[in-house]
Motif scaffolding. Structure first.
Motif, PDB file in Angstrom:
ATOM      1  N   LYS A 173      37.314  77.730  68.960  1.00  0.00           N
ATOM      2  CA  LYS A 173      38.723  77.025  68.581  1.00  0.00           C
ATOM      3  C   LYS A 173      38.208  75.859  67.782  1.00  0.00           C
ATOM      4  CE  LYS A 173      39.088  74.414  72.653  1.00  0.00           C
ATOM      5  NZ  LYS A 173      39.764  73.934  73.992  1.00  0.00           N
ATOM      6  N   ASP A 174      39.373  75.224  66.987  1.00  0.00           N
ATOM      7  CA  ASP A 174      39.563  73.975  66.418  1.00  0.00           C
ATOM      8  C   ASP A 174      40.323  73.140  67.299  1.00  0.00           C
ATOM      9  OD1 ASP A 174      38.011  75.077  64.389  1.00  0.00           O
ATOM     10  OD2 ASP A 174      39.727  75.348  63.128  1.00  0.00           O
ATOM     11  N   VAL A 175      40.086  71.844  67.449  1.00  0.00           N
ATOM     12  CA  VAL A 175      40.591  70.814  67.972  1.00  0.00           C
ATOM     13  C   VAL A 175      40.782  69.554  66.932  1.00  0.00           C
ATOM     14  CG1 VAL A 175      40.016  71.354  70.334  1.00  0.00           C
ATOM     15  CG2 VAL A 175      38.570  69.937  69.052  1.00  0.00           C
ATOM     16  N   SER A 176      41.834  68.649  66.931  1.00  0.00           N
ATOM     17  CA  SER A 176      42.208  67.824  66.044  1.00  0.00           C
ATOM     18  C   SER A 176      42.822  66.460  66.515  1.00  0.00           C
ATOM     19  CB  SER A 176      43.263  68.364  64.923  1.00  0.00           C
ATOM     20  OG  SER A 176      42.551  69.265  64.302  1.00  0.00           O
ATOM     21  N   ILE A 177      42.501  65.449  65.965  1.00  0.00           N
ATOM     22  CA  ILE A 177      43.165  64.125  66.375  1.00  0.00           C
ATOM     23  C   ILE A 177      43.712  63.347  65.452  1.00  0.00           C
ATOM     24  CG2 ILE A 177      41.022  63.041  66.413  1.00  0.00           C
ATOM     25  CD1 ILE A 177      41.959  61.471  68.870  1.00  0.00           C
ATOM     26  N   PRO A 178      44.885  62.751  65.228  1.00  0.00           N
ATOM     27  CA  PRO A 178      45.234  62.080  64.110  1.00  0.00           C
ATOM     28  C   PRO A 178      44.357  60.876  63.679  1.00  0.00           C
ATOM     29  CG  PRO A 178      47.054  62.257  65.780  1.00  0.00           C
ATOM     30  CD  PRO A 178      45.822  62.563  66.494  1.00  0.00           C
ATOM     31  N   PHE A 179      44.371  60.432  62.669  1.00  0.00           N
ATOM     32  CA  PHE A 179      43.403  59.513  62.022  1.00  0.00           C
ATOM     33  C   PHE A 179      43.892  58.515  61.180  1.00  0.00           C
ATOM     34  CE2 PHE A 179      40.784  59.242  57.901  1.00  0.00           C
ATOM     35  CZ  PHE A 179      39.746  58.208  58.260  1.00  0.00           C
ATOM     36  N   THR A 180      43.558  57.454  60.915  1.00  0.00           N
ATOM     37  CA  THR A 180      44.047  56.524  59.906  1.00  0.00           C
ATOM     38  C   THR A 180      42.987  55.353  60.078  1.00  0.00           C
ATOM     39  OG1 THR A 180      44.814  54.692  61.838  1.00  0.00           O
ATOM     40  CG2 THR A 180      46.541  56.237  60.883  1.00  0.00           C
ATOM     41  N   ALA A 181      43.027  54.797  58.417  1.00  0.00           N
ATOM     42  CA  ALA A 181      42.046  53.766  58.167  1.00  0.00           C
ATOM     43  C   ALA A 181      42.606  53.056  57.231  1.00  0.00           C
ATOM     44  CB  ALA A 181      40.724  54.766  57.389  1.00  0.00           C
ATOM     45  N   SER A 182      41.846  51.694  57.190  1.00  0.00           N
ATOM     46  CA  SER A 182      42.394  50.670  56.464  1.00  0.00           C
ATOM     47  C   SER A 182      41.549  50.215  55.530  1.00  0.00           C
ATOM     48  CB  SER A 182      43.166  49.326  57.282  1.00  0.00           C
ATOM     49  OG  SER A 182      44.196  50.009  58.248  1.00  0.00           O
ATOM     50  N   ALA A 183      41.514  49.784  54.192  1.00  0.00           N
ATOM     51  CA  ALA A 183      40.478  49.397  53.330  1.00  0.00           C
ATOM     52  C   ALA A 183      40.326  48.131  53.742  1.00  0.00           C
ATOM     53  CB  ALA A 183      41.114  49.649  52.086  1.00  0.00           C
ATOM     54  N   ASP A 184      39.178  47.420  53.008  1.00  0.00           N
ATOM     55  CA  ASP A 184      38.723  45.974  53.120  1.00  0.00           C
ATOM     56  C   ASP A 184      38.871  45.349  54.701  1.00  0.00           C
ATOM     57  OD1 ASP A 184      38.521  45.856  50.345  1.00  0.00           O
ATOM     58  OD2 ASP A 184      40.717  45.908  50.132  1.00  0.00           O
ATOM     59  N   THR A 185      38.641  46.311  55.401  1.00  0.00           N
ATOM     60  CA  THR A 185      38.610  45.721  57.028  1.00  0.00           C
ATOM     61  C   THR A 185      37.117  45.705  57.661  1.00  0.00           C
ATOM     62  OG1 THR A 185      40.943  46.566  56.868  1.00  0.00           O
ATOM     63  CG2 THR A 185      39.971  45.799  58.900  1.00  0.00           C
ATOM     64  N   PRO A 186      36.357  44.840  57.596  1.00  0.00           N
ATOM     65  CA  PRO A 186      35.067  45.085  58.112  1.00  0.00           C
ATOM     66  C   PRO A 186      34.879  44.646  59.597  1.00  0.00           C
ATOM     67  CG  PRO A 186      35.121  43.029  56.872  1.00  0.00           C
ATOM     68  CD  PRO A 186      36.397  43.760  56.693  1.00  0.00           C
TER      69      PRO A 186
END
Length: 413
Positions: free
Chosen positions: A110-123
């Motif tokens: 099966k495939d399993v997924s999770i929501p993902f977000t990312a923010s630029a210029d954030t070390p």
């Protein structure tokens, strides 16, 4: 975010979920979050760069930089395939230097997924609001406790507190380490995380002098969660790696024969292995610790193959289908330029009879990787369970020293 997530689950194209046109994927360091349903976001960082006219990512954990070179952009849609473990990101670039989408793992059934977000210029990985109270550098005896009664396991925490609030380290277990953990000690609150395409971990806890208390370990996409606690213990040791799996008395030489990726049967009776020391690694392309060991063995073999030594991999993939296993292994072996043969056993790592079906001479297979050292007469000299990888610092150096010392001993016999 909810609308985009619904589109992805429905199997619609990312173009159908788009809003306004945005610029190309921005170079620099991003902060990413995998959003678990329980609110425990697994945080990690990645760097975006231009290389040879193409975008690449580097997943950042402590001092590890995992190259991800399969990054594609179509309009404002981003497609990223991780180099190992059969997982990928699909996301949309948004205004304000953000990315929204999903991370998906393609498992055997099966495939399993999770929501993902990312923010630029954030070390930054985790926000810091106060100086650390106490020192966490050192070795810690650690207990993880699951939901079920008597569901507990022992590990050794190895942490290093760097300048300011940053903390890096790992946990060592009898079957391997948790690779590169990265985080902060914010006042008395410890947060550590890691992501490599397979491991997606978050650890939280409180530091109380020489104790770590109220810890929670969040693992993966689902609801995996354990409690943990630790106390400082400079003398902490794990069970000897050579005692977890051994050769049965009177079992004799190993007698397996499995196909390589070209479907040619290979066994220890073949001419290339006669009168040579052989290192056999039990591994899988799904296994992060196997990735670390393969990286070490591949380089080591190139430098030492003319000394009368061979390396041989036995792969336990997540499917019994040969072609699917071959596909998973091919990219894995190419990435590390593996020049020794790797055989497909056709047995999964979760099979309770995997030892009996593949290596009945062993008392069992307790973890991956497991490394078997065979002398020039074809007899098993030692069996080592687990692997202390580069994320373990001095333990990795100790592994390399002992590995080479044992090879020298067997070659001299």
């Amino acid at each position: 975010m909810k609308k985009l997530w619904s589109c992805l689950l429905a199997g619609l194209s990312l173009a159908a979920c788009k809003t306004a046109a945005v610029k190309d994927l921005k170079n620099g360091t991003w902060q990413a979050k995998l959003h678990r349903a329980d609110g425990a976001d697994i945080v990690f960082n990645f760097e975006v760069k231009d290389t040879a006219g193409q975008k690449v990512w580097y997943i950042l954990n402590a001092n590890d930089r995992l190259l991800v070179d399969n990054v594609k952009q179509q309009g404002d849609s981003i497609f990223v395939k991780m180099p190992f473990f059969d997982s990928d990101f699909k996301a949309v670039l948004k205004e304000g230097g953000r990315m929204e989408g999903a991370w998906t793992r393609h498992l055997a059934d099966k495939d399993v997924s999770i929501p993902f977000t990312a923010s630029a210029d954030t070390p930054e990985r985790f926000p810091v609001s106060a100086a650390p109270e106490g020192k966490i550098t050192g070795r810690w005896s650690t207990w993880f406790v699951g939901k079920e009664k008597n569901d507990s396991s022992y590990a050794i925490g190895e942490f290093r507190q760097e300048a300011g609030n940053r903390v890096v380290g790992t946990f060592l277990t009898t079957t391997g380490d948790y690779r590169f953990l990265d985080g902060v000690l914010n006042k008395d609150t410890l947060k550590l995380s890691t992501f490599d395409g397979s491991h997606a971990y978050l650890f939280t806890a409180l530091l109380r002098g020489d104790s770590i208390v109220d810890g929670t370990f969040f693992a993966g996409i689902g609801e995996g969660k354990e409690s943990w606690s630790a106390h400082r213990d400079d003398s902490a040791r794990l069970q000897d790696e050579t005692t977890l799996a051994t050769v049965k008395p009177g079992a004799g030489p190993l007698t397996f024969a499995f196909p390589d990726l070209d479907s040619q049967l290979v066994s220890l009776k073949d001419e290339r292995f006669k009168n040579k020391v052989v290192v056999i690694t039990l591994m899988g392309s799904w296994c992060p610790n196997c990735m670390d060991e393969t990286g070490y063995l591949s380089d080591w073999y190139k430098k030492n193959k003319d000394r009368g030594v061979e390396v041989l991999g036995l792969a336990y993939e997540r499917t019994t289908d040969f072609q699917k296993s071959k596909k998973s292994l091919s990219g894995f072996l190419k990435r590390f330029d593996v020049q020794y043969p790797v055989l497909i056993t056709g047995v999964t790592p979760g099979d309770p009879e995997k030892a009996a079906k593949t290596l009945p001479q062993l008392t069992g297979i307790k973890g991956f990787p497991t490394t078997i050292f065979v002398d020039k007469k074809g007899n098993v000299s030692e069996v080592h369970t687990g692997f202390n990888g580069p994320g373990t610092g001095e333990h990795y150096e100790e592994f390399k020293y002992n590995f080479n010392r044992l090879i020298d001993k067997l070659l001299a016999e």
